[in-house]
Design an enzyme around this catalytic site. Structure first.
Site, PDB file in Angstrom:
ATOM      1  N   LYS A 227      34.676   9.099  25.765  1.00 14.10           N
ATOM      2  CA  LYS A 227      33.669   8.857  26.810  1.00 14.10           C
ATOM      3  C   LYS A 227      32.496   8.032  26.270  1.00 14.10           C
ATOM      4  O   LYS A 227      32.048   7.065  26.888  1.00 14.10           O
ATOM      5  CB  LYS A 227      33.193  10.206  27.363  1.00 14.10           C
ATOM      6  CG  LYS A 227      31.977  10.149  28.256  1.00 14.10           C
ATOM      7  CD  LYS A 227      32.172   9.288  29.491  1.00 14.10           C
ATOM      8  CE  LYS A 227      30.853   9.071  30.227  1.00 14.10           C
ATOM      9  NZ  LYS A 227      30.938   8.040  31.251  1.00 14.10           N
TER      10      LYS A 227
ATOM     11  N   THR B 290      28.284  14.367  29.612  1.00 19.73           N
ATOM     12  CA  THR B 290      28.468  13.486  28.455  1.00 19.73           C
ATOM     13  C   THR B 290      27.574  14.016  27.340  1.00 19.73           C
ATOM     14  O   THR B 290      26.354  13.844  27.378  1.00 19.73           O
ATOM     15  CB  THR B 290      28.089  12.032  28.803  1.00 19.73           C
ATOM     16  OG1 THR B 290      28.791  11.648  29.977  1.00 19.73           O
ATOM     17  CG2 THR B 290      28.453  11.100  27.653  1.00 19.73           C
TER      18      THR B 290
ATOM     19  N   LYS C  56      20.517   8.145  25.855  1.00 14.94           N
ATOM     20  CA  LYS C  56      21.175   9.300  25.215  1.00 14.94           C
ATOM     21  C   LYS C  56      22.601   8.937  24.793  1.00 14.94           C
ATOM     22  O   LYS C  56      23.039   9.231  23.675  1.00 14.94           O
ATOM     23  CB  LYS C  56      21.169  10.460  26.226  1.00 14.94           C
ATOM     24  CG  LYS C  56      21.879  11.704  25.817  1.00 14.94           C
ATOM     25  CD  LYS C  56      23.128  12.055  26.593  1.00 14.94           C
ATOM     26  CE  LYS C  56      23.180  11.921  28.062  1.00 14.94           C
ATOM     27  NZ  LYS C  56      24.524  12.108  28.641  1.00 14.94           N
TER      28      LYS C  56
HETATM   29  N1  LIG Z   1      25.136   9.671  36.987  1.00 15.93           N
HETATM   30  C1  LIG Z   1      26.197   9.050  36.538  1.00 15.93           C
HETATM   31  O1  LIG Z   1      26.537   7.916  36.960  1.00 15.93           O
HETATM   32  C2  LIG Z   1      27.070   9.700  35.478  1.00 15.93           C
HETATM   33  C3  LIG Z   1      28.367   9.206  35.280  1.00 15.93           C
HETATM   34  C4  LIG Z   1      29.189   9.808  34.313  1.00 15.93           C
HETATM   35  C5  LIG Z   1      28.704  10.853  33.530  1.00 15.93           C
HETATM   36  N2  LIG Z   1      27.402  11.297  33.737  1.00 15.93           N
HETATM   37  C6  LIG Z   1      26.934  12.401  32.884  1.00 15.93           C
HETATM   38  O2  LIG Z   1      26.939  13.569  33.693  1.00 15.93           O
HETATM   39  C7  LIG Z   1      25.867  14.440  33.309  1.00 15.93           C
HETATM   40  C8  LIG Z   1      25.003  14.736  34.539  1.00 15.93           C
HETATM   41  O3  LIG Z   1      24.470  13.491  35.002  1.00 15.93           O
HETATM   42  P1  LIG Z   1      23.638  13.388  36.378  1.00 15.93           P
HETATM   43  O4  LIG Z   1      23.505  11.933  36.666  1.00 15.93           O
HETATM   44  O5  LIG Z   1      24.194  14.323  37.378  1.00 15.93           O
HETATM   45  O6  LIG Z   1      22.223  13.942  35.863  1.00 15.93           O
HETATM   46  P2  LIG Z   1      20.999  14.502  36.726  1.00 15.93           P
HETATM   47  O7  LIG Z   1      21.079  14.061  38.145  1.00 15.93           O
HETATM   48  O8  LIG Z   1      19.784  14.194  35.943  1.00 15.93           O
HETATM   49  O9  LIG Z   1      21.267  16.102  36.713  1.00 15.93           O
HETATM   50  C9  LIG Z   1      21.092  16.807  35.513  1.00 15.93           C
HETATM   51  C10 LIG Z   1      21.403  18.292  35.733  1.00 15.93           C
HETATM   52  O10 LIG Z   1      21.138  18.987  34.508  1.00 15.93           O
HETATM   53  C11 LIG Z   1      20.215  20.063  34.772  1.00 15.93           C
HETATM   54  N3  LIG Z   1      19.397  20.311  33.558  1.00 15.93           N
HETATM   55  C12 LIG Z   1      18.740  19.400  32.805  1.00 15.93           C
HETATM   56  N4  LIG Z   1      18.158  19.998  31.754  1.00 15.93           N
HETATM   57  C13 LIG Z   1      18.449  21.326  31.843  1.00 15.93           C
HETATM   58  C14 LIG Z   1      18.161  22.460  31.053  1.00 15.93           C
HETATM   59  N5  LIG Z   1      17.436  22.356  29.913  1.00 15.93           N
HETATM   60  N6  LIG Z   1      18.634  23.657  31.447  1.00 15.93           N
HETATM   61  C15 LIG Z   1      19.372  23.786  32.579  1.00 15.93           C
HETATM   62  N7  LIG Z   1      19.687  22.736  33.370  1.00 15.93           N
HETATM   63  C16 LIG Z   1      19.245  21.522  33.006  1.00 15.93           C
HETATM   64  C17 LIG Z   1      19.410  19.584  35.942  1.00 15.93           C
HETATM   65  O11 LIG Z   1      18.779  20.681  36.575  1.00 15.93           O
HETATM   66  P3  LIG Z   1      17.500  20.449  37.544  1.00 15.93           P
HETATM   67  O12 LIG Z   1      18.073  20.166  38.921  1.00 15.93           O
HETATM   68  O13 LIG Z   1      16.763  21.725  37.463  1.00 15.93           O
HETATM   69  O14 LIG Z   1      16.726  19.276  36.974  1.00 15.93           O
HETATM   70  C18 LIG Z   1      20.521  18.958  36.803  1.00 15.93           C
HETATM   71  O15 LIG Z   1      21.270  19.949  37.445  1.00 15.93           O
HETATM   72  C19 LIG Z   1      25.126  13.735  32.161  1.00 15.93           C
HETATM   73  O16 LIG Z   1      25.617  14.206  30.932  1.00 15.93           O
HETATM   74  C20 LIG Z   1      25.510  12.274  32.359  1.00 15.93           C
HETATM   75  O17 LIG Z   1      25.450  11.548  31.141  1.00 15.93           O
HETATM   76  C21 LIG Z   1      26.600  10.772  34.698  1.00 15.93           C
END
Ligand SMILES: NC(=O)c1ccc[n+]([C@@H]2O[C@H](COP(=O)([O-])OP(=O)(O)OC[C@H]3O[C@@H](n4cnc5c(N)ncnc54)[C@H](OP(=O)(O)O)[C@@H]3O)[C@@H](O)[C@H]2O)c1
Length: 302
Positions: A170, A94, A239
């Site tokens: 989204k 997102t 965010k």
């Molecule tokens: N969780 C939900 O319910 C949900 C639902 C719909 C959409 N989303 C969206 O999906 C996306 C991922 O969400 P998530 O919940 O999976 O987040 P998350 O668990 O915090 O994972 C974030 C990912 O991004 C990587 N990352 C962060 N900063 C980085 C950087 N500067 N360079 C390279 N890699 C980086 C992290 O790597 P590390 O492992 O090294 O930290 C990890 O692989 C977001 O945009 C979120 O808004 C989430």
């Protein structure tokens, strides 16, 4: 398909596993290498560098925010350098509407395809292959990604040829979900202060007029005051509302409720709520009413 997936967080890990289960040839990459191992054990190849995940037909990014996507795409040895002519970057994080526009332009200049395909559904839905995918981009590019979407989601909604449209849809959806969380928090604070059982109250709501999953999921968390472990972490919620407001400003659409929600997220983060689920803003109304611990403190006391 031969596909890369960059970003093995709460969402990306389950998505990569489902691509493997569907028979795709998957190469995974993550900033923190520890997260690669479970996927390698399921049959994925591990990429040492980002560009090593870009040798196939498509590369998917499922990263935290704009900054992460910019680093991975535009950085040295990033996606823009690594992707072949005609291969497609599928951005499923997102991110902002503006970044989607920049990515579309940059990939087109490099003769690469770009599809924006953010998702609805929490990590349990990602693990179960039940995401709802909102896709936009050139029709042939979106069609080429359909077997990937089928592996990760239960339904794909196409919202046009301009990738930016998917991000706007989204973000508007997450604004609506956050509005429901805030409204549930206020309503539950009211009944709780009067001594009414919030679980019984929620049962009444969700078996009559408010039967949608969003009321059940978030109403349950607020009634139980259980905001850990975070499925969708509070900083990501902040965010999304910030990005919705940025898009609204560009389009000159006043969204007073979104401004209020943004302040709610700032209050939650200011009180130490970074590790909590975004639904913890639903506890703030109770705190304002003199009920219970602030969400961050509830965790420390547990
Ligand atoms: N969780 C939900 O319910 C949900 C639902 C719909 C959409 N989303 C969206 O999906 C996306 C991922 O969400 P998530 O919940 O999976 O987040 P998350 O668990 O915090 O994972 C974030 C990912 O991004 C990587 N990352 C962060 N900063 C980085 C950087 N500067 N360079 C390279 N890699 C980086 C992290 O790597 P590390 O492992 O090294 O930290 C990890 O692989 C977001 O945009 C979120 O808004 C989430």
């Amino acid at each position: 398909m031969k596909v890369g997936l960059i970003g093995l967080g709460r969402m990306g890990s389950g998505m990569a596993a489902n691509l493997l289960r569907a028979g795709h040839d998957v190469t995974v990459s993550n900033r923190t290498p520890d997260r690669l191992r479970p996927l390698v054990e399921q049959g994925a190849h591990a990429a040492a560098r980002i560009r090593d995940a870009c040798g196939g037909d498509a590369v998917i990014t499922m990263l935290a925010d704009d900054r992460a996507v910019e680093d991975v795409v535009f950085g040295a040895d990033g996606i823009l350098d690594g992707l072949h002519d005609g291969a497609i970057h599928v951005s499923m994080s997102t991110t902002s509407v503006a970044l989607s526009g920049r990515l579309a332009t940059a990939h087109a200049s490099a003769r690469q395809g770009f599809v924006s395909a953010p998702v609805f559904g929490r990590p349990d839905a990602a693990a179960a292959g039940k995401l709802f995918i909102v896709a936009a981009g050139a029709p042939d590019a979106v069609a080429a990604c359909q077997s990937l979407f089928d592996a990760m989601g239960q339904r794909t909604f196409r919202v046009g040829d301009d990738p930016k449209a998917a991000n706007l849809v989204k973000l508007s959806g997450n604004f609506l979900i956050a509005s429901v969380i805030e409204a549930l928090g206020e309503a539950m604070a009211l009944v709780r202060k009067a001594g009414i059982d919030p679980r019984q109250y929620l049962e009444l709501l969700t078996s009559t007029l408010f039967t949608a999953p969003v009321y059940k999921t978030y109403g349950g968390q607020i009634a139980e005051q259980k905001f850990e472990p975070a499925g969708f972490a509070a900083p990501l919620g902040e965010k999304d509302i910030r990005l919705a407001l940025a898009a609204a400003e560009t389009l000159r659409v006043p969204m007073p409720l979104a401004s209020l929600l943004h302040d709610r997220f700032l209050a939650l983060l200011a009180r130490g709520g970074d590790a909590l689920d975004w639904s913890a803003i639903g506890q703030l109304a109770a705190n304002d009413a003199g009920l219970g611990n602030p969400p961050g403190r509830a965790r420390a006391d547990a």
